[in-house]
Motif scaffolding. Structure first.
Motif, PDB file in Angstrom:
ATOM      1  N   CYS A  47      14.362 -78.691   2.547  1.00 26.40           N
ATOM      2  CA  CYS A  47      13.816 -78.373   4.025  1.00 26.40           C
ATOM      3  C   CYS A  47      14.072 -76.984   4.131  1.00 26.40           C
ATOM      4  N   ASP A  48      13.234 -76.226   5.023  1.00 28.04           N
ATOM      5  CA  ASP A  48      13.236 -74.565   5.240  1.00 28.04           C
ATOM      6  C   ASP A  48      13.052 -74.654   6.720  1.00 28.04           C
ATOM      7  N   LEU A  49      14.000 -74.006   7.352  1.00 22.61           N
ATOM      8  CA  LEU A  49      13.984 -73.898   8.826  1.00 22.61           C
ATOM      9  C   LEU A  49      13.838 -72.248   9.226  1.00 22.61           C
ATOM     10  N   ALA A  50      13.151 -72.151  10.208  1.00 23.28           N
ATOM     11  CA  ALA A  50      12.903 -70.766  10.975  1.00 23.28           C
ATOM     12  C   ALA A  50      12.630 -70.920  12.330  1.00 23.28           C
ATOM     13  N   PHE A  51      12.899 -69.726  12.955  1.00 24.36           N
ATOM     14  CA  PHE A  51      12.373 -69.675  14.392  1.00 24.36           C
ATOM     15  C   PHE A  51      11.697 -68.631  14.793  1.00 24.36           C
ATOM     16  N   ASP A  52      10.682 -68.597  15.562  1.00 18.00           N
ATOM     17  CA  ASP A  52       9.888 -67.567  16.060  1.00 18.00           C
ATOM     18  C   ASP A  52      10.696 -66.728  17.172  1.00 18.00           C
ATOM     19  N   SER A  53      10.008 -65.680  17.684  1.00 19.62           N
ATOM     20  CA  SER A  53      10.721 -64.886  18.756  1.00 19.62           C
ATOM     21  C   SER A  53      10.845 -65.427  19.922  1.00 19.62           C
ATOM     22  N   THR A  54      10.352 -66.606  20.161  1.00 22.96           N
ATOM     23  CA  THR A  54      10.364 -67.330  21.372  1.00 22.96           C
ATOM     24  C   THR A  54      11.467 -68.466  21.254  1.00 22.96           C
ATOM     25  N   GLY A  55      12.021 -68.683  20.129  1.00 26.47           N
ATOM     26  CA  GLY A  55      12.916 -69.623  20.115  1.00 26.47           C
ATOM     27  C   GLY A  55      12.344 -71.040  19.493  1.00 26.47           C
ATOM     28  N   LYS A  56      11.073 -71.111  19.326  1.00 23.04           N
ATOM     29  CA  LYS A  56      10.399 -72.423  18.801  1.00 23.04           C
ATOM     30  C   LYS A  56      10.819 -72.414  17.263  1.00 23.04           C
ATOM     31  N   ALA A  57      11.127 -73.711  17.128  1.00 23.05           N
ATOM     32  CA  ALA A  57      11.623 -74.159  15.842  1.00 23.05           C
ATOM     33  C   ALA A  57      10.604 -74.726  14.853  1.00 23.05           C
ATOM     34  N   HIS A  58      10.289 -74.377  13.621  1.00 24.94           N
ATOM     35  CA  HIS A  58       9.571 -74.630  12.425  1.00 24.94           C
ATOM     36  C   HIS A  58      10.311 -74.928  11.415  1.00 24.94           C
ATOM     37  N   VAL A  59       9.780 -76.127  10.743  1.00 20.72           N
ATOM     38  CA  VAL A  59      10.573 -76.519   9.602  1.00 20.72           C
ATOM     39  C   VAL A  59       9.419 -77.066   8.624  1.00 20.72           C
ATOM     40  N   VAL A  60       9.395 -76.749   7.358  1.00 19.47           N
ATOM     41  CA  VAL A  60       8.578 -77.393   6.126  1.00 19.47           C
ATOM     42  C   VAL A  60       9.755 -78.274   5.402  1.00 19.47           C
ATOM     43  N   TYR A  61       8.963 -79.403   5.152  1.00 16.38           N
ATOM     44  CA  TYR A  61      10.021 -80.222   4.374  1.00 16.38           C
ATOM     45  C   TYR A  61       9.215 -81.125   3.287  1.00 16.38           C
ATOM     46  N   THR A  62      10.046 -81.554   2.244  1.00 14.56           N
ATOM     47  CA  THR A  62       9.239 -82.465   1.196  1.00 14.56           C
ATOM     48  C   THR A  62       9.346 -83.940   1.722  1.00 14.56           C
ATOM     49  N   ASN A  63       8.456 -84.601   1.314  1.00 12.83           N
ATOM     50  CA  ASN A  63       8.072 -86.107   1.122  1.00 12.83           C
ATOM     51  C   ASN A  63       8.408 -86.588   0.057  1.00 12.83           C
ATOM     52  N   GLU A  64       9.710 -87.297  -0.374  1.00 11.73           N
ATOM     53  CA  GLU A  64      10.157 -87.663  -1.807  1.00 11.73           C
ATOM     54  C   GLU A  64       9.300 -88.756  -2.127  1.00 11.73           C
ATOM     55  N   THR A  65       8.962 -89.890  -1.051  1.00 11.14           N
ATOM     56  CA  THR A  65       8.325 -90.846  -1.474  1.00 11.14           C
ATOM     57  C   THR A  65       7.030 -90.762  -2.075  1.00 11.14           C
ATOM     58  N   HIS A  66       6.254 -89.705  -1.716  1.00 14.34           N
ATOM     59  CA  HIS A  66       4.918 -89.505  -2.075  1.00 14.34           C
ATOM     60  C   HIS A  66       4.753 -88.072  -2.595  1.00 14.34           C
ATOM     61  N   ASN A  67       5.757 -87.377  -2.836  1.00 15.38           N
ATOM     62  CA  ASN A  67       5.543 -85.847  -3.244  1.00 15.38           C
ATOM     63  C   ASN A  67       4.670 -84.996  -2.638  1.00 15.38           C
ATOM     64  N   SER A  68       4.927 -85.186  -1.371  1.00 16.97           N
ATOM     65  CA  SER A  68       4.012 -84.324  -0.489  1.00 16.97           C
ATOM     66  C   SER A  68       4.740 -83.367   0.168  1.00 16.97           C
ATOM     67  N   LEU A  69       4.122 -82.319   0.998  1.00 15.95           N
ATOM     68  CA  LEU A  69       4.747 -81.477   1.758  1.00 15.95           C
ATOM     69  C   LEU A  69       4.418 -81.456   3.371  1.00 15.95           C
ATOM     70  N   TRP A  70       5.439 -81.289   4.266  1.00 18.51           N
ATOM     71  CA  TRP A  70       5.001 -81.527   5.444  1.00 18.51           C
ATOM     72  C   TRP A  70       5.681 -80.397   6.367  1.00 18.51           C
ATOM     73  N   TYR A  71       4.865 -80.116   7.692  1.00 22.48           N
ATOM     74  CA  TYR A  71       5.513 -79.150   8.756  1.00 22.48           C
ATOM     75  C   TYR A  71       5.745 -79.718   9.873  1.00 22.48           C
ATOM     76  N   ALA A  72       6.735 -79.483  10.462  1.00 25.99           N
ATOM     77  CA  ALA A  72       7.131 -79.799  11.868  1.00 25.99           C
ATOM     78  C   ALA A  72       7.490 -78.816  12.879  1.00 25.99           C
ATOM     79  N   SER A  73       7.194 -78.826  14.079  1.00 23.21           N
ATOM     80  CA  SER A  73       7.454 -77.936  15.144  1.00 23.21           C
ATOM     81  C   SER A  73       7.798 -78.549  16.325  1.00 23.21           C
ATOM     82  N   TRP A  74       8.958 -78.083  16.957  1.00 22.90           N
ATOM     83  CA  TRP A  74       9.293 -78.568  18.125  1.00 22.90           C
ATOM     84  C   TRP A  74       8.474 -78.233  19.551  1.00 22.90           C
ATOM     85  N   ASP A  75       8.100 -79.031  20.313  1.00 21.13           N
ATOM     86  CA  ASP A  75       7.086 -78.794  21.376  1.00 21.13           C
ATOM     87  C   ASP A  75       7.725 -78.754  22.651  1.00 21.13           C
TER      88      ASP A  75
END
Length: 452
Positions: free
Chosen positions: A132-160
């Motif tokens: 997984c890889d975590l980053a914030f933008d200047s407003t403090g919103k969190a962004h994450v990319v992470y791997t799905n090991e079950t299906h070998n895929s890539l996902w993105y998540a953001s905190w609303d």
């Protein structure tokens, strides 16, 4: 938000081994304490049980103390009713039958109860978050990319603000060009909050497949994927150039070792790739730009014996170099900027007692005029990440299944806060919130990508 977050326990899993936490003294011995029958975060008002051990020695006396909460000591074991949310400390001093003494202080991040929901980023049934890889933008919103090991895929998540929103970036698909993903890295435009992602992809056996590098960004709420280069890629990094309106740049090298290359996105679905090095080298670090647009990476020349790492600085079309450490291994280095043009580089893992775990490089112009200092971080660890914020470096260190957050005190000594049990063989990611200076991590716990 180091307090108030947790994940849902997994069902039907094998019992976990005790969480082992190491101390280096002061004293004549190395102390180990084990967290018995516990897993996950440390929750206020719960009872945690610990046991202290010393290698090859019989304990004669043990004394426990804590800065808060209630203790019930029983020789080398202790039951500790945790205090309210915050950082709590447990100390132990021992004397052995042979007359040796040692003492250690252990710090824990105690979270509030009842725990707020949201620590598990993706609550689906799949195994997620080994990377997984975590980053914030200047407003403090969190962004994450992470791997799905079950299906070998890539996902993105953001905190609303109330929940994590997850979206698939890449993975196996039908007539859409989707492929299997091995790893992804994230860079976020600090002003617009636009996420940029680089990843390795391919088909066939993941361990032996010829992977290539891909790129994706979010445009009007939709992920746009692009081909970057057809080369076989194993090591890569993504950075945004602030001198060119946060233009994405991907630095990569192949395996077996070849030329390190730099790919620059010049327009939508258009990449310009040029060699960074003239001779065979391997990329060994995250890429960083300075404010003037100079690109900084660390590489090494492969060898069957000792390998030599060097800082490479690309200013325009001029490549400058500064030699760093020489060792039998060349671990990946997480990098971060500190004030006064100081580039910090942390080894992803170290063996027992290695000295130069972290490089503090004051980058000169030209790079050959740079200076460096090397320091210890912890006695050993298996995976790590690095950030800088609040006037100090911050490290996330995984040793086995124990995860600790490290920062420095007023004297420059590292202080370690235990965050709880995590998945072995995974790598955490750490980032500092831009408005309050609080460090946060993403990691894998019980097979789920998790934020704390």
């Amino acid at each position: 938000m180091l307090s108030g977050l947790t994940l849902l326990p997994a069902c039907g899993r094998e019992p976990k081994p005790p969480e082992v936490i190491r101390s280096q003294g002061p004293g004549d011995l190395v102390l180990l304490i084990e967290r018995e029958d516990g897993a996950g975060p440390y929750v206020e008002s719960t009872v945690e049980r610990f046991r202290v051990t010393t290698s090859g020695e019989t304990l004669k006396s043990v004394r426990w103390s804590a800065n808060a909460g209630a203790l019930e000591p029983a020789a080398e074991q202790v039951s500790w009713t945790l205090p309210q949310a915050g950082t709590a400390s447990l100390s132990v001093s021992v004397e052995t039958e042979s007359g040796k003494t040692a003492e250690g202080a252990f710090h824990f991040n105690v979270v509030a109860a009842p725990l707020a929901s949201g620590a598990v980023i993706d609550s689906g049934p799949d195994v997620t978050g080994a990377g997984c890889d975590l980053a914030f933008d200047s407003t403090g919103k969190a962004h994450v990319v992470y791997t799905n090991e079950t299906h070998n895929s890539l996902w993105y998540a953001s905190w609303d603000g109330t929940a994590w929103k997850t979206e698939q970036i890449e993975g196996p698909g039908f007539n859409n060009g989707g492929v299997f993903v091995v790893k992804g890295v994230l860079a976020v435009d600090p002003v617009t909050g636009t996420p940029h992602v680089a990843y390795t992809k391919g088909t066939g056996n993941i361990a032996t497949a010829s992977t290539r590098v891909g790129y994706a960004t979010r445009v009007n709420g939709v992920w746009v994927r692009e081909e970057v280069d057809a080369s076989v890629v194993m090591r890569f990094s993504l950075a945004l150039n602030p001198a060119q309106a946060q233009r994405p740049v991907i630095v990569f090298s192949s395996n077996p070792a070849g030329i390190v290359r730099v790919a620059t996105r010049t327009a939508a679905n258009t990449w310009s790739t040029v060699p960074l090095t003239a001779n065979t080298q391997v990329l060994t670090s995250d890429a960083l730009f300075d404010a003037a647009g100079a690109l900084h990476v660390i590489t090494h020349v492969p060898s069957s014996g000792y390998v030599s790492q060097s800082l490479q600085v690309l200013r325009g079309s001029t490549l400058e170099s500064f030699p760093l450490k020489t060792s039998t291994t060349a671990p990946w280095l997480a990098t971060a900027w500190a004030p006064d043009s100081r580039l910090l580089a942390l080894s992803n893992s170290i063996s027992d007692g290695e000295w130069n775990a972290i490089e503090d490089i004051t980058v000169g112009t030209p790079a050959a005029s740079s200076t460096r200092r090397v320091s210890t971080v912890d006695y050993k660890y298996a995976a790590s990440d690095l950030a800088y914020g609040g006037g100090k470096p911050v490290v996330a260190l995984r040793n086995g299944t124990a995860l600790a957050l490290g920062t420095t005190d007023a004297q420059g000594f590292w202080t370690y806060t235990q965050l709880g049990t995590v998945q072995d063989s995974s790598r955490p990611s750490v980032a500092v919130h831009p408005t309050d200076g609080v460090p946060h991590v993403c990691y894998q716990r019980d097979g789920k990508v998790t934020f704390q």
